[in-house]
Enzyme design. Structure first.
Site, PDB file in Angstrom:
ATOM      1  N   ARG A 258     -62.153   8.766  63.653  1.00  0.00           N
ATOM      2  CA  ARG A 258     -60.955   9.393  63.411  1.00  0.00           C
ATOM      3  C   ARG A 258     -61.176  11.094  63.403  1.00  0.00           C
ATOM      4  NH1 ARG A 258     -58.342   5.395  58.595  1.00  0.00           N
ATOM      5  NH2 ARG A 258     -58.665   3.637  59.655  1.00  0.00           N
ATOM      6  N   ARG A 273     -63.991  11.832  53.699  1.00  0.00           N
ATOM      7  CA  ARG A 273     -63.055  12.077  54.809  1.00  0.00           C
ATOM      8  C   ARG A 273     -63.995  12.637  55.944  1.00  0.00           C
ATOM      9  NH1 ARG A 273     -57.273  12.564  54.733  1.00  0.00           N
ATOM     10  NH2 ARG A 273     -57.458  12.987  52.570  1.00  0.00           N
ATOM     11  N   GLU A 345     -58.280   6.027  47.559  1.00  0.00           N
ATOM     12  CA  GLU A 345     -58.148   4.759  48.531  1.00  0.00           C
ATOM     13  C   GLU A 345     -59.343   4.291  49.006  1.00  0.00           C
ATOM     14  OE1 GLU A 345     -56.962   3.417  53.061  1.00  0.00           O
ATOM     15  OE2 GLU A 345     -55.716   5.252  52.087  1.00  0.00           O
ATOM     16  N   SER A 348     -57.079  -0.696  52.533  1.00  0.00           N
ATOM     17  CA  SER A 348     -55.554  -0.933  52.776  1.00  0.00           C
ATOM     18  C   SER A 348     -55.579  -2.378  53.315  1.00  0.00           C
ATOM     19  CB  SER A 348     -55.181  -0.129  53.724  1.00  0.00           C
ATOM     20  OG  SER A 348     -54.988   1.249  53.241  1.00  0.00           O
ATOM     21  N   ARG A 385     -66.585   4.677  52.669  1.00  0.00           N
ATOM     22  CA  ARG A 385     -66.201   5.384  51.705  1.00  0.00           C
ATOM     23  C   ARG A 385     -66.496   4.617  50.222  1.00  0.00           C
ATOM     24  NH1 ARG A 385     -60.183   7.662  51.272  1.00  0.00           N
ATOM     25  NH2 ARG A 385     -60.696   8.888  53.113  1.00  0.00           N
TER      26      ARG A 385
END
Length: 421
Positions: A258, A273, A345, A348, A385
């Site tokens: 990403r 991130r 987070e 998801s 993460r």
């Protein structure tokens, strides 16, 4: 893509969904107008084709002296049919483009608003407390010689890193635990390609509002995926599935990429991130009627993992404006990160209803009847993460980290990660 029949029969429902997402309902009116134009173009083309076919029979049976005039008319008809065919292609292209701007219909219970308007459904565990100043995950990782950001930046630039030693082993342990649990739950393990064609990336909805996060290889016209949801969704593209034995469930283990566009200055320290990470993603094809139950099943699997890892977390119902274009409902699970004194987070899971399947033309045939589009769902079961929350939650004053019991078999029985002198 939403159902065009639903758009025609209940445009107000579609408008309410767009408004709930914070989008303009005008796109619904534009899509309706484009659909009317498309159908009119098709009707005009079909009428001309019928005239052309009838005229062709007339030419074939005409007297010799009448044929020249009829052949001239046939040429004129042929030109008009060709123009009408081109008009259909243009109308269909425009209708597709406009319809693609309408995001999936939000499930009624989803809260309205943006990122900050989520609803907390439940929390689990006590907020960790320490009788010493807790270290953040990067400091712990460096003491363990498990994370090397400096050399990651030297080799690849900012937001890259090396996991080494117990850091690399810890990630393999997490992913292996997740894969084993997925297999036990009936998921087929997959190692998918991480480069996909544009039609697959577009079909899953990642070339809309998320397009600036996607890496593209322009020369090859391929995209690097940010989740194995993308290739797993494309796996059954243009197929009619046999759903008689129930849902099709896959667990994709892949590296993900990403660009983190728009995140300048956010989470620059450590591995929260980053541009590259690994992930075990669950992906399900099921019937629309079973999609909501399957969604809750995925959340239950995620919670089971986090509970067994001894992490404190909350489950949130993500607000409509933060769903992404493909999801009709999304649950996030956020773990407590002690040094940030905040939930972040970790997972998801999204119910995309039939939105992706319509774009990718994935159908099933219920009880031998007319084919219908399947529903697709996705959910994270482990990712890089998670190491952040694990290191910070289970740290000790001397810089060591207690390994959750469930992970120890995957680390050769190792119970404590010790600092390296």
């Amino acid at each position: 893509m939403i159902d065009p029949v639903l758009l025609r029969e209940n445009p107000e429902l579609v408008k309410r969904s767009q408004i709930k997402r914070g989008e303009s309902p005008q796109s619904v009116d534009e899509a309706l107008a484009a659909d009317v134009s498309r159908r009119a173009a098709i009707s005009a083309f079909e009428q001309l084709r019928a005239e052309q076919n009838a005229h062709g029979k007339l030419v074939a049976s005409a007297a010799k002296e009448d044929k020249p005039a009829l052949v001239a008319q046939a040429k004129d008809l042929s030109a008009r049919v060709k123009e009408a065919q081109q008009a259909v292609a243009a109308a269909e292209e425009h209708a597709h483009a406009v319809l693609s701007l309408i995001e999936n219909i939000v499930i009624d219970e989803v809260p309205a608003g943006g990122e900050e308007n989520f609803v907390t459904l439940r929390t689990h565990g006590d907020i960790p407390t320490f009788d010493f100043p807790p270290r953040d995950h990067l400091e712990i990782g460096e003491k363990l010689d498990a994370i090397d950001m400096e050399r990651g930046t030297k080799v690849s630039g900012s937001r890259f890193y090396f996991l080494k030693g117990v850091g690399a082993r810890l990630e393999y342990a997490l992913m292996s635990l997740a894969l084993n649990r997925a297999v036990e739950a009936g998921f087929i393990p997959m190692i998918p390609p991480t480069l996909v064609r544009p039609e697959v990336m577009e079909g899953t909805g990642f070339l809309g509002q998320h397009s600036d996060e996607v890496y593209r290889l322009e020369k090859q016209d391929l995209y690097l995926v940010g989740t194995s949801e993308v290739p797993l969704a494309g796996y059954h593209m243009d197929e009619i599935l046999d759903m008689s034995a129930g849902a099709k469930r896959y667990a994709g283990w892949s590296t993900c990429y990403r660009s983190e566009a728009g995140s300048y200055g956010k989470d620059t320290r450590g591995i929260i991130r980053v541009h590259q990470f690994n992930k075990l993603e669950m992906f399900v094809y099921t019937t629309p009627d079973d999609a909501e139950a399957e969604h809750l099943r995925l959340v239950g699997m995620q919670e089971g993992m986090l509970q067994d890892l001894g992490l404190t977390y909350r489950v949130i119902d993500v607000a409509a404006g933060d769903l992404g274009s493909s999801a009709a409902r999304k649950y996030d699970i956020e773990a407590w990160v002690p040094t940030q004194r905040a939930y972040r987070e970790l997972t998801s899971t999204s119910n995309c209803t039939t939105f992706q399947a319509r774009r990718l033309d994935i159908r099933y045939r219920p009880d031998g009847g007319k084919t219908q589009h399947v529903a697709t769902l996705n959910g994270t079961l482990a990712t890089t993460r998670w190491i952040v929350a694990l290191l910070e939650t289970h740290q000790r004053e001397d810089g060591s980290v207690v390994v959750p019991e469930v992970l120890r078999p995957y680390l050769g029985g190792l119970a404590v990660l010790e600092p390296v002198a």
